[in-house]
Write a protein that holds these residues in place. Structure first.
Motif, mmCIF file in Angstrom:
data_model
loop_
_atom_site.group_PDB
_atom_site.id
_atom_site.type_symbol
_atom_site.label_atom_id
_atom_site.label_comp_id
_atom_site.label_asym_id
_atom_site.label_seq_id
_atom_site.Cartn_x
_atom_site.Cartn_y
_atom_site.Cartn_z
ATOM 1 N N VAL A 120 51.952 2.316 29.247
ATOM 2 C CA VAL A 120 52.651 2.909 30.399
ATOM 3 C C VAL A 120 53.554 1.839 31.016
ATOM 4 N N SER A 121 54.505 2.289 31.823
ATOM 5 C CA SER A 121 55.533 1.353 32.302
ATOM 6 C C SER A 121 55.174 0.666 33.614
ATOM 7 N N THR A 122 54.091 1.085 34.255
ATOM 8 C CA THR A 122 53.724 0.460 35.529
ATOM 9 C C THR A 122 52.299 -0.104 35.473
ATOM 10 N N GLY A 123 51.996 -0.939 36.496
ATOM 11 C CA GLY A 123 50.651 -1.509 36.602
ATOM 12 C C GLY A 123 50.533 -2.865 35.921
ATOM 13 N N TRP A 124 51.677 -3.542 35.764
ATOM 14 C CA TRP A 124 51.688 -4.758 34.955
ATOM 15 C C TRP A 124 51.763 -6.069 35.731
ATOM 16 N N ASP A 125 52.161 -6.025 37.001
ATOM 17 C CA ASP A 125 52.516 -7.291 37.650
ATOM 18 C C ASP A 125 51.339 -8.272 37.745
ATOM 19 N N THR A 126 50.148 -7.759 38.047
ATOM 20 C CA THR A 126 49.003 -8.670 38.222
ATOM 21 C C THR A 126 48.701 -9.427 36.926
ATOM 22 N N VAL A 127 48.592 -8.695 35.832
ATOM 23 C CA VAL A 127 48.201 -9.373 34.588
ATOM 24 C C VAL A 127 49.342 -10.252 34.060
ATOM 25 N N LEU A 128 50.590 -9.841 34.307
ATOM 26 C CA LEU A 128 51.698 -10.710 33.872
ATOM 27 C C LEU A 128 51.755 -11.978 34.722
ATOM 28 N N THR A 129 51.343 -11.867 35.979
ATOM 29 C CA THR A 129 51.244 -13.076 36.811
ATOM 30 C C THR A 129 50.168 -14.000 36.248
ATOM 31 N N GLU A 130 49.083 -13.401 35.763
ATOM 32 C CA GLU A 130 48.016 -14.222 35.156
ATOM 33 C C GLU A 130 48.537 -14.935 33.900
ATOM 34 N N CYS A 131 49.348 -14.245 33.120
ATOM 35 C CA CYS A 131 49.952 -14.889 31.931
ATOM 36 C C CYS A 131 50.845 -16.041 32.378
ATOM 37 N N GLU A 132 51.640 -15.758 33.383
ATOM 38 C CA GLU A 132 52.559 -16.793 33.890
ATOM 39 C C GLU A 132 51.775 -18.000 34.393
ATOM 40 N N ASP A 133 50.707 -17.738 35.154
ATOM 41 C CA ASP A 133 49.888 -18.837 35.682
ATOM 42 C C ASP A 133 49.268 -19.650 34.547
ATOM 43 N N ALA A 134 48.951 -18.954 33.459
ATOM 44 C CA ALA A 134 48.362 -19.650 32.296
ATOM 45 C C ALA A 134 49.439 -20.324 31.446
ATOM 46 N N THR A 144 59.195 -0.117 27.914
ATOM 47 C CA THR A 144 59.547 -1.087 28.966
ATOM 48 C C THR A 144 58.459 -1.166 30.038
ATOM 49 N N ILE A 145 58.557 -2.271 30.785
ATOM 50 C CA ILE A 145 57.723 -2.485 31.976
ATOM 51 C C ILE A 145 58.646 -2.375 33.170
ATOM 52 N N GLU A 146 58.309 -1.522 34.128
ATOM 53 C CA GLU A 146 59.232 -1.270 35.236
ATOM 54 C C GLU A 146 58.835 -1.965 36.526
ATOM 55 N N ASP A 147 57.603 -2.450 36.628
ATOM 56 C CA ASP A 147 57.193 -2.993 37.928
ATOM 57 C C ASP A 147 56.944 -4.497 37.904
ATOM 58 N N SER A 148 57.479 -5.170 36.914
ATOM 59 C CA SER A 148 57.362 -6.623 36.873
ATOM 60 C C SER A 148 58.442 -7.173 35.936
ATOM 61 N N ASP A 149 58.967 -8.339 36.277
ATOM 62 C CA ASP A 149 59.911 -8.975 35.342
ATOM 63 C C ASP A 149 59.344 -10.302 34.830
ATOM 64 N N LYS A 150 58.013 -10.414 34.872
ATOM 65 C CA LYS A 150 57.401 -11.680 34.467
ATOM 66 C C LYS A 150 57.140 -11.712 32.965
#
Ligand code: AHR
Length: 366
Positions: A120-134, A144-150
């Motif tokens: 699905v295209s939403t609900g991604w920002d938290t886990v993508l932030t975790e990837c970024e932090d890692a 596509t992902i619509e709710d995060s550009d991380k």
């Protein structure tokens, strides 16, 4: 020892990549990109020089369609052991929670890169932030992902254009055949996926503008079973009332054909129902060639090599494009229209040739 791009560097790289977002296929560099690139290169050298395999986690949607099989094979081929990769593959079985869990597991496993085809295209920002932090770069493919550009880069289809294309073709085809009253049933793909959203919205734009009647539009989950079940119920509820069926992928169309056949409804060239599909997989094009499917709009699944190129570019400290769009031809059963001019999602008026399928085997690559 794995390389690790620290979170700050990754953020800089993502910001630089965003610069490339405006034009679809081009990568641009600016000074911040160069800085990020140089730093990444230093980090990347460690892994490259050690001769270690590059670890990649791939959270795949599932196994719902012929298209999906081609997509999985393409990524597995690109990230093969022979090519120097250790691929951790998870089939998420069309379950969003399972997909987020898979990404978290990749972080735990300390992979070098993560590839996601988002269910699905939403609900991604938290886990993508975790990837970024890692410090793990994320590449998104297909949907596509619509709710995060991380994420560093996305490779896939312009689904809205696919939907617009189907509407533009139906308008021209109905005019050419002198059909004035269009009563349409839509079998949608998995609700909440960008493929379903784009195809639905693009087609609806034409339906609204042309005053077509959409009798119903239900979720067939991109599967043959789903397409068959929805069509069985449509055949009961709308018997004798519809003359167009739009299936949002080939597998749904295969199921819908079985259901129509069982209900005594004919479909395809000059039959009761105009049948439209998406994907243009081999079996789909065979049905276009036989005239059972009137038009099939390609969604190109072989994105593995694009992903591997992105990984190589990142490892070499190069800047990558934020978006890469696939080129997707339109296939038709008849020779009555040569091309269609339409306004795409970017607002550009474009003319696309229609490819009449006379030899599916040679035209299909998946
Ligand atoms: O996201 C791409 C879509 O998903 C394809 O059209 C479909 O076949 C797949 O399941």
């Amino acid at each position: 020892m794995k390389k690790r791009i620290v979170a700050g560097m990754l953020t800089a790289l993502m910001a630089a990549s965003m610069v490339a977002c405006g034009s679809s296929d081009t990568a641009t560099t600016d000074s911040s990109a160069d800085t990020a690139a140089e730093t990444t290169e230093e980090a990347g050298d460690t892994a490259a020089d050690s001769g270690e395999k590059i670890t990649v986690g791939f959270a795949q949607v599932g196994h719902e369609s012929d298209w999906r099989t081609a997509s999985t094979n393409s990524v597995q081929d690109a990230f093969s052991e022979a090519n120097g990769y250790d691929l951790q593959f998870v089939d998420c079985d069309n379950d969003s929670a399972k997909q987020i869990e898979a990404v978290r597991q990749f972080i735990q496993n300390d992979v070098d890169y993560i590839v996601i085809d988002p269910i699905v295209s939403t609900g991604w920002d938290t886990v993508l932030t975790e990837c970024e932090d890692a410090g793990i770069p994320v590449i998104v493919i297909d949907r596509t992902i619509e709710d995060s550009d991380k994420y560093v880069s996305w490779v896939g289809s312009e689904f809205m254009n696919e939907g617009l294309a189907s509407g533009a073709w139906l308008k021209a085809y109905a005019e050419a055949k002198g059909i004035t009253d269009l009563n349409i049933l839509v079998i949608e793909g998995s609700n909440g996926s960008s493929a379903q959203i784009g195809r639905t919205d693009g087609f609806k734009k034409y339906a609204d503008a042309e005053g077509w009647t959409i009798l119903d539009s239900q979720d067939g989950d991109f599967t043959q079973d789903g397409g068959q079940q929805v069509m069985e119920s449509y055949c009961k509820s709308y018997a004798g009332k519809f003359n167009v069926v739009v299936c949002q992928n080939d597998n749904e169309a295969f199921g819908a054909m079985d259901a129509m056949k069982a209900a005594g409804v004919s479909y395809g060239v000059d039959k009761d129902v105009i049948l439209i599909s998406f994907d243009a997989c081999k079996a789909g094009l065979e049905y276009v060639q036989s005239g059972d499917i009137n038009a099939d709009f390609m969604c190109y699944p072989l994105q593995g090599s694009y992903c591997a190129d992105i990984v190589k570019a990142l490892k070499n400290g190069e800047t990558v494009a934020k978006q890469t769009f696939m080129t997707e031809p339109w296939y038709v059963a008849e020779d009555i229209l040569k091309s269609i001019t339409y306004t795409n999602n970017a607002g550009d008026e474009v003319t696309e040739d229609l490819i009449q399928v006379t030899d599916a085997a040679s035209q299909a690559s998946y």
